[in-house]
Design a protein around this motif. Structure first.
Motif, PDB file in Angstrom:
ATOM      1  N   GLY A 143      23.796 -20.886  19.157  1.00 26.57           N
ATOM      2  CA  GLY A 143      23.600 -19.607  18.483  1.00 26.57           C
ATOM      3  C   GLY A 143      22.802 -18.618  19.311  1.00 26.57           C
ATOM      4  N   LYS A 144      21.910 -19.134  20.144  1.00 24.24           N
ATOM      5  CA  LYS A 144      21.056 -18.255  20.953  1.00 24.24           C
ATOM      6  C   LYS A 144      21.750 -17.851  22.263  1.00 24.24           C
ATOM      7  N   GLY A 145      22.854 -18.539  22.593  1.00 22.29           N
ATOM      8  CA  GLY A 145      23.739 -18.067  23.661  1.00 22.29           C
ATOM      9  C   GLY A 145      23.234 -18.201  25.086  1.00 22.29           C
ATOM     10  N   GLU A 188       0.850 -18.231  29.457  1.00 27.18           N
ATOM     11  CA  GLU A 188       2.005 -18.388  30.352  1.00 27.18           C
ATOM     12  C   GLU A 188       3.252 -17.742  29.724  1.00 27.18           C
ATOM     13  N   ARG A 189       3.412 -18.012  28.409  1.00 30.41           N
ATOM     14  CA  ARG A 189       4.551 -17.420  27.704  1.00 30.41           C
ATOM     15  C   ARG A 189       4.450 -15.891  27.699  1.00 30.41           C
ATOM     16  N   ASP A 190       3.262 -15.373  27.392  1.00 28.46           N
ATOM     17  CA  ASP A 190       3.098 -13.916  27.311  1.00 28.46           C
ATOM     18  C   ASP A 190       3.345 -13.254  28.673  1.00 28.46           C
ATOM     19  N   GLU A 243       6.026 -21.681  12.038  1.00 29.09           N
ATOM     20  CA  GLU A 243       4.582 -21.906  12.158  1.00 29.09           C
ATOM     21  C   GLU A 243       3.889 -20.691  12.769  1.00 29.09           C
ATOM     22  N   ASN A 244       4.551 -20.005  13.690  1.00 31.70           N
ATOM     23  CA  ASN A 244       3.980 -18.775  14.248  1.00 31.70           C
ATOM     24  C   ASN A 244       3.861 -17.692  13.183  1.00 31.70           C
ATOM     25  N   VAL A 245       4.850 -17.618  12.306  1.00 33.92           N
ATOM     26  CA  VAL A 245       4.800 -16.618  11.232  1.00 33.92           C
ATOM     27  C   VAL A 245       3.582 -16.887  10.344  1.00 33.92           C
ATOM     28  N   GLY A 301      14.115 -13.241  14.180  1.00 34.02           N
ATOM     29  CA  GLY A 301      13.885 -12.824  15.558  1.00 34.02           C
ATOM     30  C   GLY A 301      12.447 -12.573  15.953  1.00 34.02           C
ATOM     31  N   THR A 302      11.592 -13.569  15.799  1.00 32.20           N
ATOM     32  CA  THR A 302      10.203 -13.400  16.223  1.00 32.20           C
ATOM     33  C   THR A 302      10.119 -13.034  17.705  1.00 32.20           C
ATOM     34  N   ALA A 303      10.914 -13.718  18.512  1.00 31.59           N
ATOM     35  CA  ALA A 303      10.834 -13.483  19.952  1.00 31.59           C
ATOM     36  C   ALA A 303      11.260 -12.049  20.305  1.00 31.59           C
ATOM     37  N   VAL A 304      12.107 -11.460  19.479  1.00 27.99           N
ATOM     38  CA  VAL A 304      12.530 -10.065  19.707  1.00 27.99           C
ATOM     39  C   VAL A 304      11.322  -9.139  19.545  1.00 27.99           C
ATOM     40  N   VAL A 305      10.596  -9.355  18.470  1.00 23.23           N
ATOM     41  CA  VAL A 305       9.427  -8.525  18.173  1.00 23.23           C
ATOM     42  C   VAL A 305       8.333  -8.748  19.222  1.00 23.23           C
ATOM     43  N   GLU A 306       8.148 -10.005  19.617  1.00 21.31           N
ATOM     44  CA  GLU A 306       7.141 -10.316  20.646  1.00 21.31           C
ATOM     45  C   GLU A 306       7.477  -9.593  21.954  1.00 21.31           C
ATOM     46  N   SER A 307       8.745  -9.542  22.263  1.00 20.34           N
ATOM     47  CA  SER A 307       9.170  -8.889  23.490  1.00 20.34           C
ATOM     48  C   SER A 307       8.781  -7.409  23.474  1.00 20.34           C
ATOM     49  N   PRO A 349       2.074 -25.796  18.928  1.00 19.31           N
ATOM     50  CA  PRO A 349       1.641 -26.009  20.314  1.00 19.31           C
ATOM     51  C   PRO A 349       2.423 -25.141  21.298  1.00 19.31           C
ATOM     52  N   GLY A 350       3.621 -24.747  20.968  1.00 11.27           N
ATOM     53  CA  GLY A 350       4.434 -23.897  21.840  1.00 11.27           C
ATOM     54  C   GLY A 350       5.503 -23.291  20.963  1.00 11.27           C
ATOM     55  N   TYR A 351       6.729 -23.815  21.078  1.00 12.97           N
ATOM     56  CA  TYR A 351       7.801 -23.357  20.209  1.00 12.97           C
ATOM     57  C   TYR A 351       7.432 -23.592  18.735  1.00 12.97           C
ATOM     58  N   GLY A 352       7.839 -22.706  17.863  1.00 15.65           N
ATOM     59  CA  GLY A 352       7.605 -22.906  16.438  1.00 15.65           C
ATOM     60  C   GLY A 352       7.659 -21.598  15.686  1.00 15.65           C
ATOM     61  N   GLY A 367      11.593 -25.175  30.407  1.00 15.36           N
ATOM     62  CA  GLY A 367      11.072 -25.914  29.248  1.00 15.36           C
ATOM     63  C   GLY A 367      10.310 -24.968  28.329  1.00 15.36           C
ATOM     64  N   THR A 368       9.539 -25.556  27.435  1.00 11.05           N
ATOM     65  CA  THR A 368       8.766 -24.751  26.489  1.00 11.05           C
ATOM     66  C   THR A 368       7.559 -24.136  27.187  1.00 11.05           C
ATOM     67  N   VAL A 369       7.360 -22.848  26.959  1.00 17.66           N
ATOM     68  CA  VAL A 369       6.162 -22.199  27.487  1.00 17.66           C
ATOM     69  C   VAL A 369       5.281 -21.774  26.320  1.00 17.66           C
ATOM     70  N   ALA A 370       3.974 -21.734  26.573  1.00 17.30           N
ATOM     71  CA  ALA A 370       3.049 -21.427  25.475  1.00 17.30           C
ATOM     72  C   ALA A 370       1.926 -20.524  25.964  1.00 17.30           C
ATOM     73  N   GLY A 397      13.506 -18.914  23.595  1.00 19.12           N
ATOM     74  CA  GLY A 397      13.923 -19.466  22.303  1.00 19.12           C
ATOM     75  C   GLY A 397      14.491 -20.870  22.447  1.00 19.12           C
ATOM     76  N   ARG A 398      14.695 -21.497  21.293  1.00 15.41           N
ATOM     77  CA  ARG A 398      15.355 -22.812  21.269  1.00 15.41           C
ATOM     78  C   ARG A 398      16.641 -22.736  22.080  1.00 15.41           C
ATOM     79  N   ILE A 399      16.929 -23.761  22.864  1.00 19.05           N
ATOM     80  CA  ILE A 399      18.233 -23.785  23.532  1.00 19.05           C
ATOM     81  C   ILE A 399      19.236 -24.272  22.486  1.00 19.05           C
TER      82      ILE A 399
HETATM   83  N1  UDP Z   1       8.525 -19.909  21.636  1.00 20.42           N
HETATM   84  C1  UDP Z   1       7.481 -20.301  22.457  1.00 20.42           C
HETATM   85  N2  UDP Z   1       7.782 -20.963  23.601  1.00 20.42           N
HETATM   86  C2  UDP Z   1       9.061 -21.233  23.972  1.00 20.42           C
HETATM   87  C3  UDP Z   1      10.128 -20.808  23.138  1.00 20.42           C
HETATM   88  C4  UDP Z   1       9.825 -20.138  21.965  1.00 20.42           C
HETATM   89  O1  UDP Z   1       6.302 -20.060  22.163  1.00 20.42           O
HETATM   90  O2  UDP Z   1       9.231 -21.834  25.027  1.00 20.42           O
HETATM   91  C5  UDP Z   1       8.197 -19.187  20.386  1.00 20.42           C
HETATM   92  C6  UDP Z   1       8.631 -17.732  20.441  1.00 20.42           C
HETATM   93  O3  UDP Z   1       7.671 -16.976  21.155  1.00 20.42           O
HETATM   94  C7  UDP Z   1       8.741 -17.416  18.953  1.00 20.42           C
HETATM   95  C8  UDP Z   1       9.207 -18.718  18.339  1.00 20.42           C
HETATM   96  O4  UDP Z   1       8.884 -19.751  19.286  1.00 20.42           O
HETATM   97  O5  UDP Z   1       7.458 -17.102  18.426  1.00 20.42           O
HETATM   98  C9  UDP Z   1      10.701 -18.728  18.047  1.00 20.42           C
HETATM   99  O6  UDP Z   1      10.955 -17.935  16.940  1.00 20.42           O
HETATM  100  P1  UDP Z   1      12.313 -17.094  16.768  1.00 20.42           P
HETATM  101  O7  UDP Z   1      12.258 -16.427  15.415  1.00 20.42           O
HETATM  102  O8  UDP Z   1      12.502 -16.193  17.933  1.00 20.42           O
HETATM  103  O9  UDP Z   1      13.468 -18.180  16.842  1.00 20.42           O
HETATM  104  P2  UDP Z   1      13.854 -19.412  15.889  1.00 20.42           P
HETATM  105  O10 UDP Z   1      12.843 -19.460  14.761  1.00 20.42           O
HETATM  106  O11 UDP Z   1      15.268 -19.138  15.450  1.00 20.42           O
HETATM  107  O12 UDP Z   1      13.764 -20.598  16.767  1.00 20.42           O
END
Ligand code: UDP
Length: 380
Positions: A201-203, A272-274, A24-26, A294-300, A18-21, A266-269, A196-198
């Motif tokens: 490790g994510k700093g 809005e996230r893009d 599951e995104n992979v 680092g999924t979020a790195v590649v997305e960036s 639904p948002g963070y994951g 909070g979590t964005v999806a 990313g997750r707060i």
């Molecule tokens: N993500 C998201 N919304 C948020 C925070 C994270 O959709 O508010 C997504 C982010 O785009 C990425 C994934 O959650 O696809 C996090 O994966 P990443 O490998 O960066 O971090 P980790 O698996 O360590 O949490």
């Protein structure tokens, strides 16, 4: 290609999430490409998953993410027993050729325990294993169970016993990379983003202090423990402090969150996230752990946003210093790099993502690994 893969996404979140994951995104990125290549996919997930597959199995109707806090063992136990039953049945009917597992505590635990009776298995490592050696203490599936990393640095840090089971690494990718050439060049705003997750490790604490120091707005997006919205965390009261990520946020990050220069949204999806990511002047990864994938790195990169980060984990593999981002071993230098990131070209970031990190590149590589796993499982 006649190959049937049982893809185990585990019981925590639906696919796509639904948002963070991250995991599951992979899976949501990989599966459509595999199917395009002719692979039949059976998805083991939760009932609310909407990813198109050839067959779906589930024991829970909805994601059990909140159980990551406490009834964790109970949820794992139920999910393991269910998966074991399904795998045994499908394998005995020759209905699956291979299991591609992503969930150590559920999938790998179950499949390794099956011994030689189980199907060939590829387990994708998603964690920093040097920090969690106990996770894989009992990996024992002989030549039947193989693992792959999501970066070379992750594998290099893995315990030897695990590396001996490795068939290589596959960098994560994002469907956004496919769009890189078609999207209009994003309008850049002023803000930095940590997506990313707060988590220590994510700093995010480092990032928040940096934002105040250099006077650049910072948006923190992502869940704090199981809480996706600031209002949910506020409503949870003291109970919430049992979660270590909540304690980290309240003690180390929140004091710098003034709602003005530094905001937690909070979590964005979705869009809005893009949009938040595409309009950022840079993505910040002030890492304090060895980021494994680092999924979020590649997305960036795919959205044309250069990355400023500590050179830890997979970052030096994903980011070309001076081309798609700026890396440093010294946390104190991040502020200077944020200012210098303006010199980097967003289009170059998108071009690199479109070449290196597309779902098609990832799926092709996984098909090669599936072949290797099947060969080693059938070797005398
Ligand atoms: N993500 C998201 N919304 C948020 C925070 C994270 O959709 O508010 C997504 C982010 O785009 C990425 C994934 O959650 O696809 C996090 O994966 P990443 O490998 O960066 O971090 P980790 O698996 O360590 O949490």
């Amino acid at each position: 290609m006649s190959l049937t893969v049982l893809m185990n996404a585990g019981p925590w979140l639906s696919v796509p999430p639904p948002g963070y994951g991250g995991i599951e995104n992979v899976i949501a990125t990989l599966v459509p490409e595999l199917r395009r290549l002719g692979v039949r996919v059976v998805l083991a997930s939760v009932g609310s998953s909407t990813l198109p597959v050839d067959e779906q199995i589930s024991v829970f109707a909805d994601g059990q993410f909140a159980a990551l806090q406490r009834p964790y063992n109970q949820v794992c136990g139920i999910a393991q027993a269910h998966l074991a039953g399904v795998v045994r049945e499908l394998h005995s009917r020759d209905d699956i050729d291979l299991v591609h597992d992503h969930v150590e505590a559920v999938g790998l635990a179950t499949l390794a325990a099956m011994g030689p009776a189980g199907p060939p298995t590829l387990h994708t490592l998603h964690w920093d294993l040097a920090k969690h050696p106990a996770l894989y203490g009992s990996l024992d599936g002989g030549d039947r169970v193989r693992v792959n990393g999501v970066s070379a640095s992750q594998l290099a840090r893995a315990p030897l016993a695990l590396r001996e089971h490795s068939v290589g690494h596959v960098h994560l990718s994002t469907p956004l990379a496919v769009d890189a050439d078609r999207r209009p060049r994003p309008d850049k705003g002023e803000h930095l983003l940590i997506l990313g997750r707060i988590n220590p490790g994510k700093g995010q604490d480092v990032g928040a202090r940096l934002a105040h120091r250099v006077g650049i707005p910072l948006v923190l997006a992502g869940p704090v423990g199981p809480y996706h919205r600031p209002a949910d965390l506020a409503a949870a009261g003291d109970e919430a402090r049992q979660n270590p990520d909540v304690r980290f946020f309240l003690d180390e990050v929140a004091p710098h969150v003034d709602g003005d220069l530094v905001r937690w949204v909070g979590t964005v999806a979705g869009q809005e996230r893009d949009d938040l990511l595409a309009s950022a002047r840079a993505s910040l990864f002030p890492l304090r752990w060895e980021e494994p994938g680092g999924t979020a790195v590649v997305e960036s990169l795919a959205l044309g946003t250069p990355v400023v980060a500590t050179a830890r984990g997979c970052l030096p593999e994903l980011i070309e210093h001076g081309r798609t981002g700026l890396l440093t071993a010294d946390e104190e230098e991040l502020g200077d790099l944020v200012l210098a990131a303006e010199l980097l070209d967003p289009d170059e970031c998108r071009r690199v993502a479109a070449q290196r990190f597309t779902p098609a590149v990832m799926a092709q590589r996984y098909v090669e690994l599936y072949e290797r796993v099947r060969q080693s499982a059938s070797a005398p």
